[in-house]
Design a protein around this motif. Structure first.
Motif, mmCIF file in Angstrom:
data_model
loop_
_atom_site.group_PDB
_atom_site.id
_atom_site.type_symbol
_atom_site.label_atom_id
_atom_site.label_comp_id
_atom_site.label_asym_id
_atom_site.label_seq_id
_atom_site.Cartn_x
_atom_site.Cartn_y
_atom_site.Cartn_z
ATOM 1 N N GLY A 256 -10.101 -5.827 -20.825
ATOM 2 C CA GLY A 256 -10.065 -6.697 -22.000
ATOM 3 C C GLY A 256 -9.050 -6.250 -23.025
ATOM 4 N N ARG A 257 -8.961 -4.944 -23.251
ATOM 5 C CA ARG A 257 -8.012 -4.432 -24.235
ATOM 6 C C ARG A 257 -6.583 -4.819 -23.862
ATOM 7 N N GLU A 258 -6.244 -4.710 -22.588
ATOM 8 C CA GLU A 258 -4.888 -5.031 -22.147
ATOM 9 C C GLU A 258 -4.598 -6.529 -22.267
ATOM 10 N N ILE A 259 -5.562 -7.355 -21.867
ATOM 11 C CA ILE A 259 -5.365 -8.804 -21.994
ATOM 12 C C ILE A 259 -5.227 -9.177 -23.462
ATOM 13 N N GLY A 260 -6.133 -8.669 -24.297
ATOM 14 C CA GLY A 260 -6.089 -8.983 -25.718
ATOM 15 C C GLY A 260 -4.801 -8.544 -26.373
ATOM 16 N N LYS A 261 -4.363 -7.349 -26.037
ATOM 17 C CA LYS A 261 -3.115 -6.828 -26.617
ATOM 18 C C LYS A 261 -1.933 -7.713 -26.257
ATOM 19 N N VAL B 2 -6.747 -19.685 -21.733
ATOM 20 C CA VAL B 2 -6.573 -20.614 -20.613
ATOM 21 C C VAL B 2 -6.649 -19.828 -19.311
ATOM 22 N N VAL B 3 -7.644 -20.120 -18.505
ATOM 23 C CA VAL B 3 -7.788 -19.481 -17.193
ATOM 24 C C VAL B 3 -7.511 -20.542 -16.139
ATOM 25 N N PRO B 4 -6.404 -20.432 -15.408
ATOM 26 C CA PRO B 4 -6.064 -21.469 -14.423
ATOM 27 C C PRO B 4 -7.211 -21.696 -13.440
ATOM 28 N N ILE B 5 -7.357 -22.925 -12.996
ATOM 29 C CA ILE B 5 -8.441 -23.272 -12.091
ATOM 30 C C ILE B 5 -8.358 -22.467 -10.800
ATOM 31 N N GLU B 6 -7.122 -22.142 -10.366
ATOM 32 C CA GLU B 6 -6.955 -21.325 -9.153
ATOM 33 C C GLU B 6 -7.525 -19.925 -9.366
ATOM 34 N N THR B 7 -7.308 -19.381 -10.559
ATOM 35 C CA THR B 7 -7.847 -18.059 -10.876
ATOM 36 C C THR B 7 -9.363 -18.109 -10.947
ATOM 37 N N GLN B 8 -9.899 -19.141 -11.589
ATOM 38 C CA GLN B 8 -11.349 -19.292 -11.637
ATOM 39 C C GLN B 8 -11.938 -19.325 -10.228
ATOM 40 N N ALA B 9 -11.278 -20.050 -9.333
ATOM 41 C CA ALA B 9 -11.784 -20.185 -7.964
ATOM 42 C C ALA B 9 -11.767 -18.848 -7.232
ATOM 43 N N GLU B 10 -10.699 -18.080 -7.400
ATOM 44 C CA GLU B 10 -10.609 -16.787 -6.717
ATOM 45 C C GLU B 10 -11.656 -15.810 -7.243
ATOM 46 N N ILE B 11 -11.888 -15.832 -8.545
ATOM 47 C CA ILE B 11 -12.937 -14.979 -9.112
ATOM 48 C C ILE B 11 -14.301 -15.395 -8.567
ATOM 49 N N LEU B 12 -14.541 -16.706 -8.472
ATOM 50 C CA LEU B 12 -15.806 -17.186 -7.941
ATOM 51 C C LEU B 12 -16.006 -16.790 -6.482
ATOM 52 N N GLN C 201 -13.625 -14.780 -25.816
ATOM 53 C CA GLN C 201 -13.190 -15.370 -24.552
ATOM 54 C C GLN C 201 -12.494 -14.328 -23.678
ATOM 55 N N VAL C 202 -11.702 -13.464 -24.311
ATOM 56 C CA VAL C 202 -11.039 -12.383 -23.564
ATOM 57 C C VAL C 202 -12.094 -11.430 -22.996
ATOM 58 N N MET C 203 -13.071 -11.068 -23.818
ATOM 59 C CA MET C 203 -14.160 -10.202 -23.342
ATOM 60 C C MET C 203 -14.870 -10.822 -22.155
ATOM 61 N N ASP C 204 -15.151 -12.118 -22.242
ATOM 62 C CA ASP C 204 -15.860 -12.832 -21.182
ATOM 63 C C ASP C 204 -15.047 -12.816 -19.883
ATOM 64 N N LEU C 205 -13.746 -13.071 -19.989
ATOM 65 C CA LEU C 205 -12.895 -13.040 -18.798
ATOM 66 C C LEU C 205 -12.822 -11.632 -18.227
ATOM 67 N N ARG D 289 -3.599 -9.621 -11.005
ATOM 68 C CA ARG D 289 -3.362 -11.022 -10.611
ATOM 69 C C ARG D 289 -4.100 -11.976 -11.546
ATOM 70 N N PHE D 290 -5.374 -11.700 -11.801
ATOM 71 C CA PHE D 290 -6.186 -12.583 -12.634
ATOM 72 C C PHE D 290 -5.784 -12.493 -14.102
ATOM 73 N N ALA D 291 -5.554 -11.276 -14.576
ATOM 74 C CA ALA D 291 -5.210 -11.088 -15.991
ATOM 75 C C ALA D 291 -3.861 -11.723 -16.323
ATOM 76 N N LYS D 292 -2.868 -11.484 -15.488
ATOM 77 C CA LYS D 292 -1.524 -12.006 -15.770
ATOM 78 C C LYS D 292 -1.490 -13.534 -15.696
ATOM 79 N N ALA D 293 -2.212 -14.108 -14.744
ATOM 80 C CA ALA D 293 -2.241 -15.570 -14.640
ATOM 81 C C ALA D 293 -2.810 -16.191 -15.910
ATOM 82 N N SER D 294 -3.849 -15.572 -16.465
ATOM 83 C CA SER D 294 -4.475 -16.105 -17.682
ATOM 84 C C SER D 294 -3.608 -15.871 -18.910
ATOM 85 N N GLN D 295 -2.972 -14.720 -18.992
ATOM 86 C CA GLN D 295 -2.058 -14.448 -20.103
ATOM 87 C C GLN D 295 -0.910 -15.450 -20.114
#
Length: 427
Positions: A79-84, A329-339, A211-215, A303-309
């Motif tokens: 989260g810290r890296e995404i938020g930063k 914004v979390v791309p639908i493709e990223t959401q699917a891979e996480i799921l 939202q960043v924490m949640d992701l 992969r997931f963090a950079k796609a959302s950033q």
């Protein structure tokens, strides 16, 4: 102009974001208010207790598997890296990530469901609402002039960032069935501080830091639970190449997480993960295999963090994005891979575990503890909770105090307290 617009500084935060529920007067300028928030979390007893609480597998099952504490530290790093990267204050995001699981009781989500049933008549139990209660009431740090305990007394920005579900019980977004989500972020008797921390916030909307924490939480537990399952011999990632096993994964996702992504989207995600060649067939437990698995873990997180950033930045300029200036914004493709990764953990670890006798025994332990502590209160309660019990206005409030104490226990201390207070059944 609202409090969120006044005195805007170069970091994107305003004076109201740095305010505390109970003013503390002047502090050293060597640390920012947000740095001080993070320090309070790091030194809290609630954070330490996470080291003996279940993540997916119990802390005593293996010295490799993650506990709630190790999971929390990993969430904070992600989260810290995404938020930063987005311009959020890293300490605000870090604090929210460190806090996000504080309210979870012994025995993981199994314990949470048990306490939710026991507390049904007093407004339920929810780990996220319990987190807010810990931060603003139960964790010993700051006491108001009138003697009221106010928890860690974090800043408004940090508290708001820690609220994953910014609504009361039954007031959340509707599910596909037309009913409000069962998740919620505040109990009725914590509404005053909730109203304060949500001042000028759009109703029902999470701030960007939350939202960043949640992701970060989603990324961490989806990736790391799969890693633990592979190392523990419960999962072979070759199942992603089997049509029969793929259907099992899709069914697990739909049963546990709903239909945010349809079956075709999940199959496409499995195709992408297989095509990425992040792991090799088979896992033999060697150092080489462990290193390969760890590298795959790192690549998935990136992969997931950079796609959302990238997706979030696409609609905004280069400046800091804070609080309500943007949505993640979390791309639908990223959401699917996480799921898909979540589905793997469900199908091969979490769902089978629910059939184990130990899983049912854990619920019995918590139910017994609530019953016995309620019967023997206040003498059987720890001193802080005994004081809360004595000052409670009615039976519902007294039961909430008992639930507070049971929720504060670790897996180990819950079992030990049960052994001390509850005699074994006669044979």
């Amino acid at each position: 102009m609202t409090a969120l617009d006044e005195n805007l500084s170069v970091d994107g935060y305003v004076d109201a974001d740095r305010a505390r529920w109970v003013p503390e007067g002047s502090k050293s300028r060597e640390r920012t208010p947000f740095e001080r928030d993070r320090a309070r979390l790091v030194h809290s007893s609630a954070l330490r207790r996470l080291g003996a609480k279940t993540q997916v597998l119990g802390p005593s099952s293996d010295d490799f598997v993650r506990t709630r504490l190790t999971h929390t530290l990993e969430v904070a790093q992600v989260g810290r890296e995404i938020g930063k990267a987005l311009g959020c204050d890293p300490d605000v995001v870090d604090t929210a990530c460190l806090a996000h699981d504080l309210g979870h009781p012994p025995f993981g989500h199994n314990g949470e469901r048990a306490l939710a049933e026991l507390a049904r008549g007093i407004g339920g139990f929810e780990g996220n609402a319990q987190t807010l209660r810990l931060l603003t009431r139960l964790e010993p740090k700051i006491v108001a002039p009138d003697g009221t305990a106010v928890g860690l007394n974090l800043t408004r920005a940090s508290l708001d960032a820690s609220v994953k579900y910014p609504w009361r019980y039954g007031r959340g977004p509707l599910t596909k069935t037309g009913r409000p989500t069962h998740k919620f972020g505040v109990y009725e008797d914590d509404l005053p501080v909730f109203a304060w921390l949500r001042a000028d916030a759009p109703e029902g909307r999470k701030c960007l830091e939350a939202q960043v924490m949640d992701l970060a939480d989603d990324i961490s537990y989806s990736v790391h639970d799969v890693e633990d399952a592979v190392v523990g011999g419960r999962l072979d990632l070759d199942v992603l190449r089997s049509q029969v096993e793929r259907e099992r994964i899709v069914e697990a996702v739909e049963t546990w997480y709903g239909d945010a992504v349809d079956a075709n989207g999940l199959h496409d995600a499995m195709d992408r993960l297989v095509a990425a060649r992040l792991w090799r067939p088979g896992f033999d437990g060697s150092r080489a295999a462990l290193a390969m698995l760890k590298d795959a873990t790192s690549q998935l997180i990136g992969r997931f963090a950079k796609a959302s950033q990238k997706a979030t930045r696409a609609g905004h300029g280069p400046g800091p994005l804070t609080r309500y200036a943007a949505d993640l914004v979390v791309p639908i493709e990223t959401q699917a891979e996480i799921l898909v990764l979540k589905g793997l953990a469900v199908a091969y670890v979490m769902a089978p575990r629910e059939l184990e006798p130990l899983y049912h025994r854990q619920r019995e332990v918590l139910a017994d503890l609530v019953r016995v502590l309620a019967d023997r209160a206040p003498l059987a309660l720890e001193p802080p909770f005994a004081a809360d019990w004595r000052s409670a206005a009615d039976d519902a409030a007294r039961l909430r105090v008992v639930i507070d104490q049971v929720a504060s226990l670790t897996d180990v201390s819950a079992a030990e307290l049960h052994a001390r207070l509850v005699p074994p059944p006669r044979r």
